[in-house]
Design an enzyme around this catalytic site. Structure first.
Site, mmCIF file in Angstrom:
data_model
loop_
_atom_site.group_PDB
_atom_site.id
_atom_site.type_symbol
_atom_site.label_atom_id
_atom_site.label_comp_id
_atom_site.label_asym_id
_atom_site.label_seq_id
_atom_site.Cartn_x
_atom_site.Cartn_y
_atom_site.Cartn_z
ATOM 1 C CB SER A 1 -0.951 0.006 1.196
ATOM 2 O OG SER A 1 -0.248 0.130 2.421
ATOM 3 C CG ASP B 1 5.401 -0.013 5.576
ATOM 4 O OD1 ASP B 1 6.291 -0.185 6.436
ATOM 5 O OD2 ASP B 1 4.472 -0.821 5.395
#
Length: 398
Positions: free
Chosen positions: A148, A206
């Site tokens: 994502s 991330d």
């Protein structure tokens, strides 16, 4: 109007060391995984914005006047305001896109993040663009590999470029280019907003890995890129065993509360492994000695035992470690544990036959396996002609 056909890519991520201990203020090392998400950007029909996400089955198209009107309703007090992903904004976007309240399927969240980022970025920097966007990924969704975030980083870079907030650094005749540090910081900040739409309260690790690549040190909310990071070969194995990160984290906390005198030294040892590993990684590029690899392998072994002590191991991960050990390779879980993924270090002298044999044995266990690298570059701009055949094929099918 945007007039070029280009592509953007961003890497996934794995946690090298520090899983679970990081939740309690210890150091974690996150590294960029050379499995990437790719976004193709090209001029679209005038007055239309289209997005295709074949990996999650999304193909949507909207007229830009309708998006402009929606943006006016949700953007806040004024055109120049940088909107935050507020509940009422996301509710309006869900209603517009026909996404049910509380829907958490990847296709719903990906569509919601796309709409939010497009409208929020265009509200601050320019008009809603008439472009055609296709996003395809080598990363599996829901495996803890930063899929994502890679998606959000690609979207942020493409939309900021189309709206004129960052440059288009790719010159004619070049195959790849990267943005300036200042532009990367802006890309990262918007990618984090996309991650907020998808995950609610992400750490920011991330998207930072997806933006800068290489390796990052994370501790107590502070993210520090490592300097001079080597590219290391690994096997990445997905056991395909589903797990709940929330349940695993709660279990670790319960065990620490129950046995603090036993568990706190384990956390301190994991912290020490992360810091020692950082020193080795930063020394390797200047002195690429084979002697470093046995040290990294020992770190894998010790940390895997620690993670089992914390209660986040799983029989599938034990099997992974046993199979690779039979080929003289060293493995550990990566991420939440309880199944999920594991990584296996491939030193430079590992024979191709040994790698292939290990892959075959892992696949025979029902696992999915990739030979790839860690320490990969961050978000990158590409000429479409320079993309690999599998990526071009994926885009051609979209």
């Amino acid at each position: 109007m945007w007039a070029r056909e280009l592509a953007v890519s961003a890497p996934g991520k794995v946690i090298l060391h520090g899983e679970h201990a990081v939740v309690l203020g210890k150091v974690a090392l996150a590294v960029a995984l050379d499995l990437r998400t790719f976004l193709r950007l090209r001029p679209g029909a005038e007055g239309r914005l289209s997005v295709s996400l074949p990996c999650v089955g999304v193909r949507r198209s909207w007229d830009t006047p309708g998006l402009r009107a929606l943006r006016g309703r949700i953007a806040g007090k004024g055109r120049g305001e940088e909107p935050l992903p507020r509940v009422e904004q996301l509710d309006a976007l869900r209603e517009f896109a026909g996404i049910a309240a509380g829907a958490s399927a990847p296709e719903s969240l990906a569509t919601l993040a796309f709409l939010y980022m497009c409208l929020a970025i265009s509200a601050k920097y320019g008009d809603v663009p008439s472009v055609d966007i296709v996003v395809w990924s080598e990363l599996p969704t829901g495996a803890g590999l930063g899929s994502s975030a890679a998606y959000a980083v690609c979207l942020a870079a493409a939309l900021l470029m189309v709206c004129g907030a960052i440059s288009c650094p790719l010159q004619e005749g070049e195959s790849t280019a990267r943005w300036t540090e200042e532009e990367l910081t802006l890309i990262n900040s918007w990618a984090f907003r996309g991650e907020q739409v998808i995950h609610g309260n992400p750490s920011g690790v991330d998207n930072a890995v997806g933006t800068w690549g290489g390796a990052l040190r994370y501790q107590a909310g502070k993210i520090t890129p490592l300097k001079r990071v080597p590219t290391l070969r690994i096997l990445l194995t997905n056991t395909k065993v589903p797990r709940s990160t929330k349940v695993l984290v709660a279990g670790v906390k319960e065990k620490i509360l129950k046995f603090p005198a036993i568990m706190n030294p384990v956390l301190d040892s994991i912290d020490a492994i992360s810091q020692e590993c950082q020193s080795v990684l930063e020394a390797l590029p200047a002195n690429p000695s084979p002697e470093h690899y046995p040290v990294l392998e020992e770190f894998f072994d010790i940390n895997q035992h620690h993670l089992n002590v914390l209660g986040v191991g799983h029989p599938s991960l034990d099997r992974l470690c046993q199979v690779t050990a039979s080929h003289s390779l060293h493995s550990k879980l990566t991420g939440a544990g309880g199944g999920g993924c594991g990584i296996t270090l491939l030193p430079p002298d590992t024979s191709p036959l040994a790698v292939e044999a290990a892959k075959q044995d892992l696949c025979a266990c029902g696992f999915e396996c990739w030979e790839t690298k860690i320490g990969a570059p961050g978000v990158t701009l590409h000429s479409c002609s320079s993309l690999s055949a599998p990526v071009l094929h994926a885009f051609a099918q979209s």
